[in-house]
Write a protein that holds these residues in place. Structure first.
Motif, PDB file in Angstrom:
ATOM      1  N   UNK A  77     -61.290  20.920  38.416  1.00 14.57           N
ATOM      2  CA  UNK A  77     -62.356  19.937  38.412  1.00 14.57           C
ATOM      3  C   UNK A  77     -63.753  20.519  38.318  1.00 14.57           C
ATOM      4  N   UNK A  78     -63.862  21.847  38.313  1.00 19.15           N
ATOM      5  CA  UNK A  78     -65.186  22.478  38.246  1.00 19.15           C
ATOM      6  C   UNK A  78     -65.756  22.377  36.834  1.00 19.15           C
ATOM      7  N   UNK A  79     -64.862  22.422  35.817  1.00 18.60           N
ATOM      8  CA  UNK A  79     -65.282  22.373  34.418  1.00 18.60           C
ATOM      9  C   UNK A  79     -64.494  21.287  33.680  1.00 18.60           C
ATOM     10  N   UNK A  80     -65.111  20.757  32.625  1.00 13.05           N
ATOM     11  CA  UNK A  80     -64.359  19.904  31.710  1.00 13.05           C
ATOM     12  C   UNK A  80     -63.278  20.706  31.004  1.00 13.05           C
ATOM     13  N   UNK A  81     -63.599  21.942  30.690  1.00 10.41           N
ATOM     14  CA  UNK A  81     -62.685  22.822  29.957  1.00 10.41           C
ATOM     15  C   UNK A  81     -62.791  24.217  30.547  1.00 10.41           C
ATOM     16  N   UNK A  82     -61.686  24.704  31.061  1.00 12.43           N
ATOM     17  CA  UNK A  82     -61.699  26.054  31.627  1.00 12.43           C
ATOM     18  C   UNK A  82     -60.451  26.797  31.184  1.00 12.43           C
ATOM     19  N   UNK A  83     -60.629  28.042  30.769  1.00 15.53           N
ATOM     20  CA  UNK A  83     -59.524  28.880  30.309  1.00 15.53           C
ATOM     21  C   UNK A  83     -59.371  30.059  31.273  1.00 15.53           C
ATOM     22  N   UNK A  84     -58.301  30.053  32.037  1.00 13.23           N
ATOM     23  CA  UNK A  84     -58.120  31.132  33.016  1.00 13.23           C
ATOM     24  C   UNK A  84     -57.800  32.449  32.345  1.00 13.23           C
ATOM     25  N   UNK A  85     -57.873  33.495  33.129  1.00 13.77           N
ATOM     26  CA  UNK A  85     -57.446  34.798  32.641  1.00 13.77           C
ATOM     27  C   UNK A  85     -55.972  34.747  32.267  1.00 13.77           C
ATOM     28  N   UNK A  86     -55.615  35.428  31.214  1.00 10.66           N
ATOM     29  CA  UNK A  86     -54.252  35.359  30.710  1.00 10.66           C
ATOM     30  C   UNK A  86     -53.292  36.056  31.672  1.00 10.66           C
ATOM     31  N   UNK A  87     -52.178  35.416  32.007  1.00 12.21           N
ATOM     32  CA  UNK A  87     -51.238  36.023  32.970  1.00 12.21           C
ATOM     33  C   UNK A  87     -50.779  37.414  32.564  1.00 12.21           C
ATOM     34  N   UNK A  88     -50.570  37.622  31.258  1.00 17.45           N
ATOM     35  CA  UNK A  88     -50.099  38.942  30.828  1.00 17.45           C
ATOM     36  C   UNK A  88     -51.161  40.024  30.989  1.00 17.45           C
TER      37      UNK A  88
END
Length: 463
Positions: free
Chosen positions: A139-150
């Motif tokens: 809910x902090x951003x409309x669009x957020x891309x986390x760090x890639x698990x790999x």
């Protein structure tokens, strides 16, 4: 700048009519760099730093050469920046999970986190990488891309350790992987650059969190090759530097999971550590440059405010340690710069804090002030060149341990009442503790007054 009581405004009062004019920037590009110490400030604290893009950004706008984090560790520093509240107000003194950030803040204030505040005023908010401590809470951003698990938390890792084998820290250094494109920061930069090339109907916040030079100091070999080991200049140190530091200070700053200076010297690893840190700066500067180059060729170049900051500093042998997590200068002093339309070209040496980013950004964007913000807007300095009253900065590490910094002194008081005091004009390395000098009692009294009388208890213990 004292930590005052919360104003008690309701959430409704945070929403007002924007006062944006054509002279105001429309968008905000926020670049967070992890564990980047003050070597890249306008004061040039290490001559071998190679960061041409960050340097050019600083020269194009205002660089604050005496900026300080409100906590010398990622979680509480970023929580303070995005909430606009001091750790003593929220009780966030240690690392905190993103899912717990919002509840911890809302328990003491109706404020919105900076991205949420901008969204409440019609902004599209997008983020990638390490923005808050774990990236970006739901809910902090409309669009957020986390760090890639790999890629793990801080990028791809080899199967084993190169130099420092401890499962209690990410600390290690060496050449890894074999290509920039495999690095999480390069992925973040590429995504950010692509975002900036797109059309956006709404004004936007683009928040990019780069993890280097956070440990492990892994970068492809070519970045290490930029800094031949036999040419590296080591920081100045003093034998028995901790001899006049009170026990509480030594205990607080003890990081047994990290290498000691003694170990690094005995094992001839001080220069390799320095090489890896400098190489990590050069690499992340390249990634920052990818984003800035994209912005410069985009339709948003003339209406985007840029803010670049680090969440805390880092010791590279000073005070016999390789770590952050202390109340000394190298841990709290950080790069902070603003650039973009209407921002003056200047270097400011008065003390400021990361807590000032929130009120400053929304002021320059032409949005109504958030009356819950504990910091102050630096917009008069940035856009008009006006001098603001000098306010000492407050940094805290662990409940009850504070540093107060003004232009001339650093005063530290630990939870047990023991103290340190340094004259930064004569002793910028903080080698001589003057806390017992009776002629400076009035200085201590003046700075001690900025320590909050009724701080909130630590809400991060046990989390």
């Amino acid at each position: 700048m004292t930590v005052g009581a919360l104003s008690g405004c309701s959430p409704d009062t945070l929403i007002g009519s924007p006062r944006r004019t054509e002279a105001n920037p429309r968008n905000l590009l926020l670049i967070m760099v992890d564990d980047l110490n003050d070597w890249v400030t306008a004061l040039g604290d290490h001559p071998q730093v190679t960061a041409p893009h960050i340097k050019a950004l600083a020269a194009s706008g205002t660089s604050f050469a005496n900026a300080h984090a409100q906590a010398p560790i990622c979680g509480p520093s970023r929580a303070s920046l995005f909430s606009g509240l001091y750790p003593a107000q929220t009780g966030i003194y240690g690392q905190i999970k993103d899912a717990q950030l919002g509840p911890a803040v809302s328990a003491v204030s109706p404020t919105l986190l900076l991205p949420q505040y901008l969204r409440s005023h019609g902004y599209y908010t997008a983020g990638r990488g390490k923005v808050s401590h774990q990236g970006g809470q739901e809910g902090m951003f409309d669009e957020y891309h986390p760090r890639l698990p790999e890629n793990g938390d801080y990028g791809p890792k080899p199967e084993g350790r190169f130099k420092w084998d401890s499962d209690k820290t990410h600390t290690d250094w060496g050449a890894w992987p074999d290509a920039d494109e495999k690095m999480i920061d390069h992925i973040t930069a590429s995504w950010g650059a692509e975002f900036l090339q797109q059309e956006h109907e709404q004004p936007f916040l683009l928040a990019l969190g780069f993890v280097r030079p956070h440990v492990p100091w892994y970068v492809p070999q070519k970045w290490l090759d930029m800094f031949p080991l036999d040419t590296i200049e080591l920081p100045q140190i003093r034998a028995n530097d901790l001899g006049d530091v009170p026990k509480a200070g030594r205990d607080l700053a003890a990081v047994p999971q990290m290498p000691t200076l003694e170990w690094a010297m005995e094992n001839k690893e001080w220069r390799p550590i320095m090489q890896a840190y400098l190489a990590s700066i050069a690499f992340v500067d390249h990634c920052v440059g990818m984003v800035l180059e994209s912005l410069s060729t985009s339709a948003h170049a003339e209406n985007t405010l840029i803010c670049l900051a680090s969440d805390n500093g880092y010791h590279l042998g000073e005070k016999q340690r390789f770590a952050k997590m202390s109340l000394w200068e190298r841990s709290t002093r950080v790069p902070l710069m603003f650039a973009g339309p209407g921002i003056r070209q200047q270097v400011i040496t008065d003390p400021v804090g990361l807590i000032d980013i929130y009120p400053t950004a929304i002021d320059i964007l032409g949005l109504p002030a958030n009356t819950e913000n504990a910091g102050r807007s630096l917009a008069p300095v940035l856009t008009q060149g006006k001098a603001l009253p000098i306010e000492p900065q407050l940094s805290v590490y662990g409940e009850g341990n504070y540093a107060v910094i003004d232009p001339n002194h650093r005063y530290i008081r630990y939870a047990d009442g023991s103290e340190e005091l340094y004259d930064l004009r004569k002793d910028p390395n903080e080698w001589v503790n003057l806390a017992n000098d009776q002629s400076l009692a009035s200085v201590k009294d003046r700075l001690r007054a900025y320590i909050p009388a009724n701080p909130r208890s630590d809400v991060t213990i046990g989390r």
